[in-house]
Design a protein around this motif. Sequence first.
Motif, PDB file in Angstrom:
ATOM      1  N   ALA A  22       0.831  -1.208   0.000  1.00 34.91           N
ATOM      2  CA  ALA A  22       0.000   0.000   0.000  1.00 34.91           C
ATOM      3  C   ALA A  22       0.864   1.255   0.000  1.00 34.91           C
ATOM      4  CB  ALA A  22      -0.925  -0.011   1.215  1.00 34.91           C
ATOM      5  N   LEU A  23       1.912   1.257   0.814  1.00 36.84           N
ATOM      6  CA  LEU A  23       2.784   2.428   0.885  1.00 36.84           C
ATOM      7  C   LEU A  23       3.464   2.673  -0.450  1.00 36.84           C
ATOM      8  CD1 LEU A  23       3.964   4.673   2.593  1.00 36.84           C
ATOM      9  CD2 LEU A  23       5.741   3.103   3.360  1.00 36.84           C
ATOM     10  N   GLU A  24       3.877   1.599  -1.118  1.00 32.67           N
ATOM     11  CA  GLU A  24       4.507   1.745  -2.435  1.00 32.67           C
ATOM     12  C   GLU A  24       3.521   2.346  -3.443  1.00 32.67           C
ATOM     13  OE1 GLU A  24       7.274   1.597  -5.508  1.00 32.67           O
ATOM     14  OE2 GLU A  24       7.530   1.431  -3.329  1.00 32.67           O
ATOM     15  N   LEU A  25       2.289   1.862  -3.437  1.00 35.67           N
ATOM     16  CA  LEU A  25       1.284   2.408  -4.349  1.00 35.67           C
ATOM     17  C   LEU A  25       0.947   3.857  -4.003  1.00 35.67           C
ATOM     18  CD1 LEU A  25      -1.091  -0.688  -4.632  1.00 35.67           C
ATOM     19  CD2 LEU A  25       0.373   0.238  -6.435  1.00 35.67           C
ATOM     20  N   PHE A  26       0.810   4.143  -2.697  1.00 34.89           N
ATOM     21  CA  PHE A  26       0.502   5.504  -2.270  1.00 34.89           C
ATOM     22  C   PHE A  26       1.665   6.460  -2.557  1.00 34.89           C
ATOM     23  CE2 PHE A  26      -2.354   3.594   1.275  1.00 34.89           C
ATOM     24  CZ  PHE A  26      -3.377   3.421   0.357  1.00 34.89           C
ATOM     25  N   SER A  27       2.881   5.912  -2.703  1.00 39.94           N
ATOM     26  CA  SER A  27       4.045   6.757  -2.958  1.00 39.94           C
ATOM     27  C   SER A  27       4.078   7.269  -4.387  1.00 39.94           C
ATOM     28  CB  SER A  27       5.339   5.971  -2.672  1.00 39.94           C
ATOM     29  OG  SER A  27       5.447   5.670  -1.298  1.00 39.94           O
ATOM     30  N   HIS A  28       3.343   6.625  -5.273  1.00 44.99           N
ATOM     31  CA  HIS A  28       3.366   7.022  -6.673  1.00 44.99           C
ATOM     32  C   HIS A  28       2.050   7.634  -7.158  1.00 44.99           C
ATOM     33  CE1 HIS A  28       6.687   4.073  -6.389  1.00 44.99           C
ATOM     34  NE2 HIS A  28       7.268   4.939  -7.166  1.00 44.99           N
ATOM     35  N   GLU A  38      -6.513  -3.085  -6.371  1.00 44.42           N
ATOM     36  CA  GLU A  38      -5.136  -2.921  -6.829  1.00 44.42           C
ATOM     37  C   GLU A  38      -4.144  -3.392  -5.768  1.00 44.42           C
ATOM     38  OE1 GLU A  38      -4.195   0.785  -9.291  1.00 44.42           O
ATOM     39  OE2 GLU A  38      -5.972   1.367  -8.155  1.00 44.42           O
ATOM     40  N   ILE A  39      -4.433  -3.078  -4.529  1.00 44.72           N
ATOM     41  CA  ILE A  39      -3.559  -3.509  -3.440  1.00 44.72           C
ATOM     42  C   ILE A  39      -3.535  -5.031  -3.365  1.00 44.72           C
ATOM     43  CG2 ILE A  39      -3.246  -3.488  -0.931  1.00 44.72           C
ATOM     44  CD1 ILE A  39      -4.504  -0.633  -0.995  1.00 44.72           C
ATOM     45  N   ALA A  40      -4.704  -5.649  -3.487  1.00 42.14           N
ATOM     46  CA  ALA A  40      -4.796  -7.111  -3.457  1.00 42.14           C
ATOM     47  C   ALA A  40      -4.013  -7.729  -4.604  1.00 42.14           C
ATOM     48  CB  ALA A  40      -6.262  -7.549  -3.514  1.00 42.14           C
ATOM     49  N   ALA A  41      -4.166  -7.169  -5.807  1.00 40.28           N
ATOM     50  CA  ALA A  41      -3.466  -7.701  -6.977  1.00 40.28           C
ATOM     51  C   ALA A  41      -1.957  -7.577  -6.810  1.00 40.28           C
ATOM     52  CB  ALA A  41      -3.931  -6.979  -8.234  1.00 40.28           C
ATOM     53  N   ALA A  42      -1.501  -6.422  -6.309  1.00 43.19           N
ATOM     54  CA  ALA A  42      -0.062  -6.213  -6.125  1.00 43.19           C
ATOM     55  C   ALA A  42       0.513  -7.152  -5.065  1.00 43.19           C
ATOM     56  CB  ALA A  42       0.199  -4.759  -5.735  1.00 43.19           C
ATOM     57  N   ASP A 101      11.211  10.199  -2.994  1.00 40.98           N
ATOM     58  CA  ASP A 101      10.825   8.802  -3.229  1.00 40.98           C
ATOM     59  C   ASP A 101       9.338   8.549  -2.998  1.00 40.98           C
ATOM     60  OD1 ASP A 101      13.440   8.215  -3.814  1.00 40.98           O
ATOM     61  OD2 ASP A 101      13.910   7.434  -1.826  1.00 40.98           O
ATOM     62  N   HIS A 102       8.726   9.348  -2.123  1.00 36.64           N
ATOM     63  CA  HIS A 102       7.337   9.095  -1.729  1.00 36.64           C
ATOM     64  C   HIS A 102       6.474  10.344  -1.916  1.00 36.64           C
ATOM     65  CE1 HIS A 102       8.657   5.328   0.127  1.00 36.64           C
ATOM     66  NE2 HIS A 102       9.628   6.000   0.696  1.00 36.64           N
ATOM     67  N   GLY A 103       6.596  10.979  -3.073  1.00 45.36           N
ATOM     68  CA  GLY A 103       5.910  12.255  -3.293  1.00 45.36           C
ATOM     69  C   GLY A 103       4.446  12.279  -2.916  1.00 45.36           C
ATOM     70  N   PRO A 104       3.579  11.531  -3.611  1.00 46.16           N
ATOM     71  CA  PRO A 104       2.151  11.539  -3.249  1.00 46.16           C
ATOM     72  C   PRO A 104       1.908  11.043  -1.825  1.00 46.16           C
ATOM     73  CG  PRO A 104       2.460  10.652  -5.452  1.00 46.16           C
ATOM     74  CD  PRO A 104       3.828  10.772  -4.849  1.00 46.16           C
ATOM     75  N   GLY A 105       2.698  10.071  -1.392  1.00 43.07           N
ATOM     76  CA  GLY A 105       2.541   9.577  -0.022  1.00 43.07           C
ATOM     77  C   GLY A 105       2.902  10.633   0.999  1.00 43.07           C
ATOM     78  N   PHE A 106       3.974  11.409   0.717  1.00 45.55           N
ATOM     79  CA  PHE A 106       4.358  12.502   1.609  1.00 45.55           C
ATOM     80  C   PHE A 106       3.259  13.557   1.655  1.00 45.55           C
ATOM     81  CE2 PHE A 106       6.241  16.734   2.189  1.00 45.55           C
ATOM     82  CZ  PHE A 106       6.897  16.565   3.400  1.00 45.55           C
TER      83      PHE A 106
END
Length: 237
Positions: A22-28, A38-42, A101-106
């Motif tokens: 989730a954090l990786e997806l939220f980071s982009h 999407e989280i489940a698939a990843a 590295d975590h723009g949208p997440g930040f």
Amino acid sequence: MTTGVRRRMGVEERRRQLIGVALELFSHRSPDEVSIDEIAAAAGISRPLVYHYFPGKQSLYEAALRRAADELAARFLEPHEGPLGARLLRVMGRYFDFVDDHGPGFSALMRGGPAVGSSTANAMIDEVRDAAYHQILSHLDVQQPPARLELVVRSWVSLAESTALIWLDGRRIPRGELELQLVHDFAALAAVSAAYDQEMAAIVLRMLADEPADGPFGELVDRLGALLPLVPSPRLG
């Protein structure tokens, strides 16, 4: 021919995996744009299994924020060795590494994202700011900060946060310049406060005592010195 067998994860291991995914997806991308599917698939699991570990997207989002907040707060940890200016510059480098590295997440962490109004998310943000505040005080070797010093440090932490958020919108200023400018901002805020208060003046003089001429604070003095001849003299009387 061999058949791959998927290893069964324990509860905590699976939770950590889902938080990481989730954090990786939220980071982009903005958390608003990321679905449970999407989280489940990843993660390579089914949607119902995600809900087995987390009641809903909000719960998973806050768990991801928790990890992001802990990691961001850790960026302010720095050995108490060498001049303060160089230490702050290294801290800003690690801080902007995270932002980069975590723009949208930040942005989601600092602006609230889908958790706007969530006391949990707001508490995490406050923890990051508080951790940064106490780390700076420890570098200044101050246990009981006077009111003006508290104002300077907390204002600077907020400035670093808002600068990073604005920088993410287009990255129009070179990152390295902003990191150095924020270190200069800290020195400038402290110096202005020192002009109003003897206790702050003593802290600033101690802060500058071990600063080399070629360090970040020395560079600020050089930049201001080059600017002074261009500044018109004020008319008095």
